[in-house]
Design a protein around this motif. Sequence first.
Motif, PDB file in Angstrom:
ATOM      1  N   VAL A  46      18.015 -40.321  -0.877  1.00 51.36           N
ATOM      2  CA  VAL A  46      17.300 -41.563  -1.129  1.00 51.36           C
ATOM      3  C   VAL A  46      17.907 -42.734  -0.364  1.00 51.36           C
ATOM      4  CG1 VAL A  46      16.509 -40.817  -3.391  1.00 51.36           C
ATOM      5  CG2 VAL A  46      18.612 -42.133  -3.218  1.00 51.36           C
ATOM      6  N   HIS A  47      19.016 -42.482   0.340  1.00 58.86           N
ATOM      7  CA  HIS A  47      19.624 -43.554   1.121  1.00 58.86           C
ATOM      8  C   HIS A  47      19.396 -43.390   2.618  1.00 58.86           C
ATOM      9  CE1 HIS A  47      21.440 -44.976  -2.499  1.00 58.86           C
ATOM     10  NE2 HIS A  47      21.986 -43.807  -2.717  1.00 58.86           N
ATOM     11  N   ASN A  48      18.654 -42.377   3.001  1.00 56.23           N
ATOM     12  CA  ASN A  48      18.403 -42.247   4.437  1.00 56.23           C
ATOM     13  C   ASN A  48      16.964 -41.841   4.686  1.00 56.23           C
ATOM     14  OD1 ASN A  48      18.065 -39.343   4.460  1.00 56.23           O
ATOM     15  ND2 ASN A  48      20.281 -39.172   4.242  1.00 56.23           N
ATOM     16  N   TYR A  49      16.581 -41.838   5.946  1.00 58.02           N
ATOM     17  CA  TYR A  49      15.204 -41.523   6.299  1.00 58.02           C
ATOM     18  C   TYR A  49      15.103 -40.157   6.981  1.00 58.02           C
ATOM     19  CZ  TYR A  49      14.186 -46.293   5.050  1.00 58.02           C
ATOM     20  OH  TYR A  49      14.053 -47.454   4.350  1.00 58.02           O
ATOM     21  N   GLN A  50      16.178 -39.358   6.835  1.00 60.89           N
ATOM     22  CA  GLN A  50      16.125 -38.047   7.462  1.00 60.89           C
ATOM     23  C   GLN A  50      15.261 -37.088   6.663  1.00 60.89           C
ATOM     24  OE1 GLN A  50      20.288 -38.146   8.007  1.00 60.89           O
ATOM     25  NE2 GLN A  50      19.570 -39.652   9.478  1.00 60.89           N
ATOM     26  N   GLU A  51      14.816 -36.052   7.348  1.00 60.51           N
ATOM     27  CA  GLU A  51      13.911 -35.118   6.708  1.00 60.51           C
ATOM     28  C   GLU A  51      14.573 -34.481   5.486  1.00 60.51           C
ATOM     29  OE1 GLU A  51      12.524 -32.039   9.268  1.00 60.51           O
ATOM     30  OE2 GLU A  51      10.751 -31.707   8.039  1.00 60.51           O
ATOM     31  N   VAL A  52      13.780 -34.273   4.443  1.00 64.45           N
ATOM     32  CA  VAL A  52      14.340 -33.767   3.189  1.00 64.45           C
ATOM     33  C   VAL A  52      14.650 -32.261   3.247  1.00 64.45           C
ATOM     34  CG1 VAL A  52      13.876 -33.422   0.739  1.00 64.45           C
ATOM     35  CG2 VAL A  52      13.453 -35.635   1.793  1.00 64.45           C
ATOM     36  N   PRO A  53      13.688 -31.372   3.500  1.00 65.26           N
ATOM     37  CA  PRO A  53      14.047 -29.954   3.595  1.00 65.26           C
ATOM     38  C   PRO A  53      14.633 -29.655   4.965  1.00 65.26           C
ATOM     39  CG  PRO A  53      11.694 -30.275   3.148  1.00 65.26           C
ATOM     40  CD  PRO A  53      12.239 -31.558   3.638  1.00 65.26           C
ATOM     41  N   TYR A  54      15.659 -28.812   4.987  1.00 65.43           N
ATOM     42  CA  TYR A  54      16.252 -28.436   6.280  1.00 65.43           C
ATOM     43  C   TYR A  54      15.476 -27.322   6.948  1.00 65.43           C
ATOM     44  CZ  TYR A  54      20.382 -31.054   4.803  1.00 65.43           C
ATOM     45  OH  TYR A  54      21.231 -32.032   4.398  1.00 65.43           O
ATOM     46  N   GLY A  55      14.625 -26.658   6.211  1.00 65.67           N
ATOM     47  CA  GLY A  55      13.922 -25.501   6.759  1.00 65.67           C
ATOM     48  C   GLY A  55      14.712 -24.242   6.502  1.00 65.67           C
ATOM     49  N   TYR A  56      14.056 -23.097   6.648  1.00 63.96           N
ATOM     50  CA  TYR A  56      14.719 -21.822   6.411  1.00 63.96           C
ATOM     51  C   TYR A  56      15.817 -21.564   7.426  1.00 63.96           C
ATOM     52  CZ  TYR A  56      11.401 -19.922   3.000  1.00 63.96           C
ATOM     53  OH  TYR A  56      10.677 -19.668   1.891  1.00 63.96           O
ATOM     54  N   THR A  57      16.836 -20.836   7.000  1.00 61.84           N
ATOM     55  CA  THR A  57      17.744 -20.238   7.961  1.00 61.84           C
ATOM     56  C   THR A  57      17.104 -18.919   8.400  1.00 61.84           C
ATOM     57  OG1 THR A  57      18.826 -19.061   6.197  1.00 61.84           O
ATOM     58  CG2 THR A  57      19.765 -21.179   6.799  1.00 61.84           C
ATOM     59  N   THR A  58      17.641 -18.308   9.442  1.00 71.63           N
ATOM     60  CA  THR A  58      17.081 -17.042   9.907  1.00 71.63           C
ATOM     61  C   THR A  58      17.061 -16.021   8.773  1.00 71.63           C
ATOM     62  OG1 THR A  58      18.097 -17.543  12.007  1.00 71.63           O
ATOM     63  CG2 THR A  58      17.254 -15.315  11.725  1.00 71.63           C
ATOM     64  N   GLU A  59      18.157 -15.990   7.999  1.00 72.16           N
ATOM     65  CA  GLU A  59      18.261 -14.995   6.937  1.00 72.16           C
ATOM     66  C   GLU A  59      17.179 -15.208   5.889  1.00 72.16           C
ATOM     67  OE1 GLU A  59      20.863 -16.781   8.084  1.00 72.16           O
ATOM     68  OE2 GLU A  59      21.668 -15.138   9.272  1.00 72.16           O
TER      69      GLU A  59
END
Lengths: 274, 608
Positions: free
Chosen positions: B151-164
């Motif tokens: 809530v303190h930044n504007y970066q994307e919330v989910p990082y996305g899946y790892t390969t595994e």
Amino acid sequence: MFQIVRKQEMARGTIIRFDISAPKIAKKVKAGQFVIIRVNETGERIPLTVADKDSFAGTITLIFQVVGKTTALMRSLNEGDMIRDVVGPLGKTAETEKIGTVIMVGGGTGVAILHHVAKAFKEAGNYVIGIIGAQNKEMLILENEMNHICDELVVTTDDGSYGKQGFVTDPLKKYLEERYDIKLVYAIGPIIMMKNVVKLTKLFDVKTMVSLNPIMIDGTGMCGGCRVKVNNKTQFCCVDGPDFDGFEVDFDELINRNMLYIKEEKDSLLFSIR
Amino acid sequence: MLDHDVKYLKFKTYLNTYCPHCHNSFNVEKKEEKSIDFKAKYKGEEIDLRLSPYLDVFEVETSKSIDKGDSVDDLICPKCHKSLINKNLNCGECGSEVGEVLISAASRLIPFFICTRYGCEWHGLTKRDERHIKLKIPRQEMPEQDQKLRVHNYQEVPYGYTTELALLEAGRCLQCKNPQCVEGCPVNIDIPAFIALIAEERFDDAAKKIKERNVLPAICGRVCPQESQCESKCILGHKDDPVAIGRLERYVADYERKMELVEAPVITKDTGKKIAVVGSGPAGLTVASDMRQLGYGVTVFEALHETGGVLTYGIPEFRLPKSIVQFEINYLKEMGCRIEMNHVIGNVLTIDELLEHFDSVFIGVGAGLPTFMGLEGESLGNLFSANEYLTRMNLMKAYKFPEYDTPMPKANNVVVVGGGNVAMDCARTALRTGSDVTIVYRRSRHELPAREEEVHHAEEEGIKFKLLTNPVRYIGTDHNKVKGVECIKMQLGEPDDSGRRRPVPIEGSNFTVDCDMAIVAIGTGPNPILFSSTPDLKRNKWGYIEVNPQTMETSKDKVYAGGDIVTGSATVIEAMGAGRIAANAMHKKLSGKPKKPKKEPKKAVKVK
């Protein structure tokens, strides 16, 4: 990218005139329409009414007063420099058909836009009376051009350093009292001036058009930031205006809305100086 | 030494292994040997059996030597002494039974199977067993930014899946012979095919598979409402959670982009014809890409100073990073599409003028005119339309004020009116400026039109919901700024035409919510600029363009339209679906022959 082909300083450098190369816009723009410009990548979008055009040379003329950060930045630009974005023409065209005698009232930088509209009224074959005002002699712009266009021209200054001393409403009142053939009053300038003009013309029941200048962002009807109350309905200045029937505009609300960002404007200007 | 692993489960990535009965941990991390110890029974005798992961495979050691080709009788948890052998499953190659333990991966326990025949290679499982296992893998969650930090930044919330995680999730797909998910997708992506390619770790091929039908997978994977489209049709969803198709789509697109495998196709065909696309949003980009690939000269006109339409000015950075949008647009440019910014079509050029220069025109201008409810006090300061707020924050980057010149609207208490995705975007953006945010919505939580994931994220981040509540007026201060919203409580009545239960106000239940900023996110309407210069374009009663739904042709010859300007506010993928139909129809008309249908998913052929 749009090149500045000519720069002229007026009124002791507080009012600047730019001729910008924008052939497509120059071909299309009509009196009363405006453009949105963004000077550089980090800039804000500001609306500026087109003061004149030269469709043959492909240039449009913008005249602006240095009031905030963006206009201060624009003053620092010179001939040959580029402006990142110019979008337009936007807004509706001023209705300038032949109706008889019209009075054109302009104050401050409003004269810049007024002269474009006055020209259109004159070309349509109207008898044009011009009343232009400024704080003092130095701040008066485009007197020669207006003199050329108008059949009659009255100049007023607040301090009496040039022309008649007083506000534009004084000669306007005189005209309204003396002449009965006035079909339309067209007013452009500070909101408070337009409000007073409308107050006066209401007494004489003469149709009055005003050109509004609210806060805008995109200028294409997308954000609704420029909403004004006209005839008790919310209208968007950028797509429904900028010209409205002065009798229907809620000026007090417009004044309030235009005051909203004064603090931020100052902060931004200070930041750029630092 | 064994040199195979189970097809869908990679051993090296798992941290902890548990007994399915007592959850005794066979922890490979704690023990320094980095191996798993079991008790096993062999010829009536209890022996120790140790599995050590060695790279991707296992090494098996036993305390008593086992005859070649033989298998242990039983595999026992050393703590609860229960059998780990699963009588229902068999190793696909040697037919011996498999042992079952639980493995924790991404904070979920999943079953894991070990072939019990010592000396036998670590085989893949039979089809039937595979299906059995797949049903046991739970839907994989995406790792996310911590809710307190984000809530303190504007970066994307989910990082996305790892390969595994992607492999695990892909492993869940049953590869139905008659896939329903494909029908649920507005552009009919061959979903089972691309998931199968992921399972085979052919990520680049999977990306190509998606791109056959969808030019913007990285965007759709993030913003599509999958729960009401493809994932709603997934067979797994009947009993369990459906396959996370959107997350897999996103993984594949991100993989392709990050590995720099994206290559813009070189367009060699040239039909000599040109088309104009008005608006660079999802509908316009789809038409541009499709038509360019068919060999048409394409020029896209955009009114703003940035391309992408709603993807750029509307959806915030933390939900859809702008670098991704720009990447997709660069792809179009590399393909040879011309993009003209700062062109307000209708003013600087009219549709008729475009038709003088172009053989066909597509209108995809979206629905960009904000609507208000007409309540008292709507012109107060610090009361914004959602469009204005998001335009300031996203397009003009006001959150970087004063580095960027557009001031950031900031307040302590913010009220957002509305319950759609846009309302969630506004609320979550406002939260990131340090405000307390309350969402006011007139129906109940069940009717919230926003994506489930967005509502979930909003709740997680601490946004308050005042449901069954509707504003009646805005209260202002002496300085004409908002200081409160007067609301009325609602209750749900009979279902209306849209099937949703109509909210009815409860008389006398008015109350005030204090705030110093309000955002109205109740939908948008069509922008009048284009129509004032094109009066011969037929429109419906809401002001949207009327089209033939089979071809997206408008009442004007050679002019097509699609996206929100036809349907009213809808989704990105629906706009792309409309763009695809329009491109097909345009090509058909301009070339006099229908476009070859894109490859349909191969159907199984029965061999007699």
